[in-house]
Design a protein around this motif. Structure first.
Motif, PDB file in Angstrom:
ATOM      1  N   ARG A  11       0.833  -1.207   0.000  1.00  0.00           N
ATOM      2  CA  ARG A  11       0.000   0.000   0.000  1.00  0.00           C
ATOM      3  C   ARG A  11       0.869   1.258   0.000  1.00  0.00           C
ATOM      4  NH1 ARG A  11      -3.041   3.309   3.962  1.00  0.00           N
ATOM      5  NH2 ARG A  11      -4.825   4.084   2.821  1.00  0.00           N
ATOM      6  N   ARG A  12       1.921   1.274   0.817  1.00  0.00           N
ATOM      7  CA  ARG A  12       2.844   2.416   0.838  1.00  0.00           C
ATOM      8  C   ARG A  12       3.488   2.623  -0.522  1.00  0.00           C
ATOM      9  NH1 ARG A  12       4.226   0.442   5.941  1.00  0.00           N
ATOM     10  NH2 ARG A  12       5.936  -0.747   5.045  1.00  0.00           N
ATOM     11  N   GLU A  13       3.916   1.522  -1.148  1.00  0.00           N
ATOM     12  CA  GLU A  13       4.555   1.615  -2.460  1.00  0.00           C
ATOM     13  C   GLU A  13       3.567   2.117  -3.512  1.00  0.00           C
ATOM     14  OE1 GLU A  13       7.525   1.568  -5.237  1.00  0.00           O
ATOM     15  OE2 GLU A  13       7.694   1.329  -3.069  1.00  0.00           O
ATOM     16  N   ARG A  14       2.325   1.656  -3.472  1.00  0.00           N
ATOM     17  CA  ARG A  14       1.309   2.104  -4.419  1.00  0.00           C
ATOM     18  C   ARG A  14       1.032   3.598  -4.238  1.00  0.00           C
ATOM     19  NH1 ARG A  14      -3.872   2.943  -3.733  1.00  0.00           N
ATOM     20  NH2 ARG A  14      -3.987   1.725  -1.828  1.00  0.00           N
ATOM     21  N   LEU A  15       0.906   4.034  -2.987  1.00  0.00           N
ATOM     22  CA  LEU A  15       0.657   5.450  -2.718  1.00  0.00           C
ATOM     23  C   LEU A  15       1.843   6.320  -3.145  1.00  0.00           C
ATOM     24  CD1 LEU A  15      -1.068   5.184   0.774  1.00  0.00           C
ATOM     25  CD2 LEU A  15      -2.137   5.773  -1.400  1.00  0.00           C
ATOM     26  N   LEU A  20       4.103  10.163  -7.157  1.00  0.00           N
ATOM     27  CA  LEU A  20       5.089  10.481  -8.189  1.00  0.00           C
ATOM     28  C   LEU A  20       4.409  10.911  -9.485  1.00  0.00           C
ATOM     29  CD1 LEU A  20       7.675   7.600  -7.758  1.00  0.00           C
ATOM     30  CD2 LEU A  20       8.048  10.005  -7.302  1.00  0.00           C
ATOM     31  N   LYS A  21       3.317  10.250  -9.825  1.00  0.00           N
ATOM     32  CA  LYS A  21       2.595  10.591 -11.055  1.00  0.00           C
ATOM     33  C   LYS A  21       1.890  11.932 -10.933  1.00  0.00           C
ATOM     34  CE  LYS A  21       1.781   5.839 -12.449  1.00  0.00           C
ATOM     35  NZ  LYS A  21       0.789   4.780 -12.582  1.00  0.00           N
ATOM     36  N   ARG A  22       1.384  12.254  -9.744  1.00  0.00           N
ATOM     37  CA  ARG A  22       0.624  13.495  -9.551  1.00  0.00           C
ATOM     38  C   ARG A  22       1.517  14.724  -9.475  1.00  0.00           C
ATOM     39  NH1 ARG A  22      -2.584  10.598  -5.609  1.00  0.00           N
ATOM     40  NH2 ARG A  22      -1.184  11.451  -4.062  1.00  0.00           N
ATOM     41  N   ASN A  23       2.724  14.589  -8.953  1.00  0.00           N
ATOM     42  CA  ASN A  23       3.546  15.763  -8.672  1.00  0.00           C
ATOM     43  C   ASN A  23       5.004  15.516  -9.070  1.00  0.00           C
ATOM     44  OD1 ASN A  23       4.486  18.134  -7.686  1.00  0.00           O
ATOM     45  ND2 ASN A  23       4.175  17.652  -5.533  1.00  0.00           N
ATOM     46  N   PRO A  24       5.317  15.504 -10.372  1.00  0.00           N
ATOM     47  CA  PRO A  24       6.681  15.176 -10.786  1.00  0.00           C
ATOM     48  C   PRO A  24       7.728  16.215 -10.398  1.00  0.00           C
ATOM     49  CG  PRO A  24       5.347  15.763 -12.681  1.00  0.00           C
ATOM     50  CD  PRO A  24       4.425  15.703 -11.496  1.00  0.00           C
ATOM     51  N   THR A  25       7.399  17.516 -10.424  1.00  0.00           N
ATOM     52  CA  THR A  25       8.419  18.514 -10.086  1.00  0.00           C
ATOM     53  C   THR A  25       8.741  18.517  -8.601  1.00  0.00           C
ATOM     54  OG1 THR A  25       6.715  20.212  -9.919  1.00  0.00           O
ATOM     55  CG2 THR A  25       7.873  20.018 -12.023  1.00  0.00           C
ATOM     56  N   GLY A  26       7.730  18.336  -7.772  1.00  0.00           N
ATOM     57  CA  GLY A  26       7.979  18.249  -6.333  1.00  0.00           C
ATOM     58  C   GLY A  26       8.777  17.016  -5.991  1.00  0.00           C
ATOM     59  N   ASN A  27       8.554  15.951  -6.730  1.00  0.00           N
ATOM     60  CA  ASN A  27       9.287  14.727  -6.483  1.00  0.00           C
ATOM     61  C   ASN A  27      10.734  14.848  -6.916  1.00  0.00           C
ATOM     62  OD1 ASN A  27       7.288  13.140  -5.279  1.00  0.00           O
ATOM     63  ND2 ASN A  27       6.289  12.932  -7.248  1.00  0.00           N
ATOM     64  N   MET A  28      11.015  15.664  -7.940  1.00  0.00           N
ATOM     65  CA  MET A  28      12.404  15.874  -8.320  1.00  0.00           C
ATOM     66  C   MET A  28      13.136  16.591  -7.190  1.00  0.00           C
ATOM     67  SD  MET A  28      14.048  17.734 -11.643  1.00  0.00           S
ATOM     68  CE  MET A  28      13.038  16.802 -12.745  1.00  0.00           C
ATOM     69  N   ASN A  29      12.477  17.587  -6.596  1.00  0.00           N
ATOM     70  CA  ASN A  29      13.066  18.292  -5.460  1.00  0.00           C
ATOM     71  C   ASN A  29      13.292  17.325  -4.299  1.00  0.00           C
ATOM     72  OD1 ASN A  29      13.954  20.378  -3.810  1.00  0.00           O
ATOM     73  ND2 ASN A  29      11.901  20.804  -3.074  1.00  0.00           N
TER      74      ASN A  29
END
Length: 71
Positions: A11-15, A20-29
């Motif tokens: 569940r943690r991995e799925r979330l 990652l799909k919803r917020n790619p720029t924030g995830n790069m940071n």
């Protein structure tokens, strides 16, 4: 035990993947901030294949420039 139940780890991995799909720029940071602590797997996983390719190109160009100027 039912096979339909999702384990907490899955569940943690799925979330995490959904985020990652919803917020790619924030995830790069986040990936670069995680890299400061030394977790390269999270950096590469968060950047994806395009970001990883760009990172590798920057490293290679940095080595070339450093070798030219440090001769």
């Amino acid at each position: 035990m039912s096979e339909d139940k999702e384990t907490p780890g899955r569940r943690r991995e799925r979330l995490r993947r959904e985020e990652l799909k919803r917020n790619p720029t924030g995830n790069m940071n986040d990936a670069f901030n995680r890299a400061e602590t030394g977790n390269l797997a999270d950096l590469v996983g968060s950047l994806g294949w395009k970001g990883t390719g760009i990172l590798i190109l920057i490293i290679i160009i940095g080595f070339i420039v450093a070798s030219i100027y440090l001769k």
